[in-house]
Design a protein around this motif. Structure first.
Motif, PDB file in Angstrom:
ATOM      1  N   ARG A   9       0.832  -1.210   0.000  1.00  0.00           N
ATOM      2  CA  ARG A   9       0.000   0.000   0.000  1.00  0.00           C
ATOM      3  C   ARG A   9       0.858   1.249   0.000  1.00  0.00           C
ATOM      4  NH1 ARG A   9      -2.758  -3.019   3.915  1.00  0.00           N
ATOM      5  NH2 ARG A   9      -1.964  -1.659   5.553  1.00  0.00           N
ATOM      6  N   SER A  77      -4.238   9.079   0.396  1.00  0.00           N
ATOM      7  CA  SER A  77      -3.021   8.281   0.550  1.00  0.00           C
ATOM      8  C   SER A  77      -2.755   7.939   2.005  1.00  0.00           C
ATOM      9  CB  SER A  77      -1.818   9.032  -0.015  1.00  0.00           C
ATOM     10  OG  SER A  77      -1.951   9.197  -1.396  1.00  0.00           O
ATOM     11  N   PHE A  80      -5.313   5.369   3.081  1.00  0.00           N
ATOM     12  CA  PHE A  80      -5.130   4.109   2.362  1.00  0.00           C
ATOM     13  C   PHE A  80      -3.935   3.315   2.885  1.00  0.00           C
ATOM     14  CE2 PHE A  80      -3.511   1.595  -1.233  1.00  0.00           C
ATOM     15  CZ  PHE A  80      -4.635   0.838  -1.519  1.00  0.00           C
ATOM     16  N   THR A  85     -10.735   1.783   3.796  1.00  0.00           N
ATOM     17  CA  THR A  85     -11.528   1.750   2.571  1.00  0.00           C
ATOM     18  C   THR A  85     -11.913   3.164   2.154  1.00  0.00           C
ATOM     19  OG1 THR A  85     -12.415  -0.390   3.240  1.00  0.00           O
ATOM     20  CG2 THR A  85     -13.609   0.766   1.529  1.00  0.00           C
ATOM     21  N   ALA A  88      -9.258   4.644   0.076  1.00  0.00           N
ATOM     22  CA  ALA A  88      -9.301   4.084  -1.281  1.00  0.00           C
ATOM     23  C   ALA A  88     -10.410   4.732  -2.097  1.00  0.00           C
ATOM     24  CB  ALA A  88      -9.507   2.569  -1.214  1.00  0.00           C
ATOM     25  N   LEU A 132      -7.526   0.057  -7.086  1.00  0.00           N
ATOM     26  CA  LEU A 132      -8.322   0.587  -5.978  1.00  0.00           C
ATOM     27  C   LEU A 132      -9.650  -0.153  -5.848  1.00  0.00           C
ATOM     28  CD1 LEU A 132      -7.549   4.357  -6.511  1.00  0.00           C
ATOM     29  CD2 LEU A 132      -6.952   3.021  -4.490  1.00  0.00           C
ATOM     30  N   PHE A 135      -8.898  -3.460  -4.253  1.00  0.00           N
ATOM     31  CA  PHE A 135      -8.680  -3.328  -2.813  1.00  0.00           C
ATOM     32  C   PHE A 135     -10.013  -3.201  -2.080  1.00  0.00           C
ATOM     33  CE2 PHE A 135      -8.291  -0.616   0.932  1.00  0.00           C
ATOM     34  CZ  PHE A 135      -7.372  -1.327   1.682  1.00  0.00           C
ATOM     35  N   ILE A 136     -10.905  -2.352  -2.599  1.00  0.00           N
ATOM     36  CA  ILE A 136     -12.203  -2.157  -1.944  1.00  0.00           C
ATOM     37  C   ILE A 136     -13.002  -3.452  -1.957  1.00  0.00           C
ATOM     38  CG2 ILE A 136     -14.419  -0.949  -2.122  1.00  0.00           C
ATOM     39  CD1 ILE A 136     -12.784   1.475  -3.205  1.00  0.00           C
TER      40      ILE A 136
END
Length: 160
Positions: A9, A77, A80, A85, A88, A132, A135-136
């Protein structure tokens, strides 16, 4: 595993952090060189949206847009990196808003050099957007772990 996730990350947001840092250092009273680069692209984008959809994009100061982008990149940033979340989502919004404006390959002929350069940057931006979203999606698919209930060896009933 947790350290590798954190490192991944951190490396991912380095693109956003370095960009925000550079824009902040160059900002100045007039918004810096980013305003000069963004203004014609935003005007063309606004005209394009108005002709295609009939919706007028409101007039805004370019330096306010640049400052908003700096804040979104910095805050997103920071959040994240620590696995948020919400961070993100902030970065996702930034990418979704800025990519079609900054990388306006659709305004050039396919044979032009500018088309290829802008199209490559646009697809890189889409890759960041996809990461992104991934990731979510992964963050939402992992069930919350509840602590295991242990029986007390000295109690008659289990501890809740």
């Amino acid at each position: 595993m947790a350290f590798l996730s954190f490192l991944g990350r951190l490396l991912f947001v380095s693109v956003f952090i370095l960009s925000a840092y550079q824009e902040f250092n160059e900002f100045g009273a007039d918004g810096g060189p980013a305003v000069k680069a963004l203004k014609p692209k935003f005007n063309i984008f606004s005209k394009h949206v108005a002709t295609q959809t009939g919706i007028q994009v409101p007039r805004v100061e370019m330096k306010h847009l640049i400052m908003g982008a700096i804040v979104m990149k910095s805050l997103g940033s920071l959040l994240f990196v620590f696995g948020s979340t919400f961070g993100a989502i902030i970065l996702l919004l930034h990418q979704a808003i800025s990519a079609p404006i900054l990388y306006d390959f659709y305004n050039y002929e396919a044979e032009k050099k500018e088309f290829n350069q802008l199209f490559v940057k646009f697809t890189q931006s889409l890759a960041l957007l996809g990461a992104l979203l991934f990731f979510i999606g992964m963050k939402n698919s992992i069930p919350n772990r509840s602590p295991k209930k242990k029986d007390c060896i000295f109690c008659i009933t289990p501890i809740p």
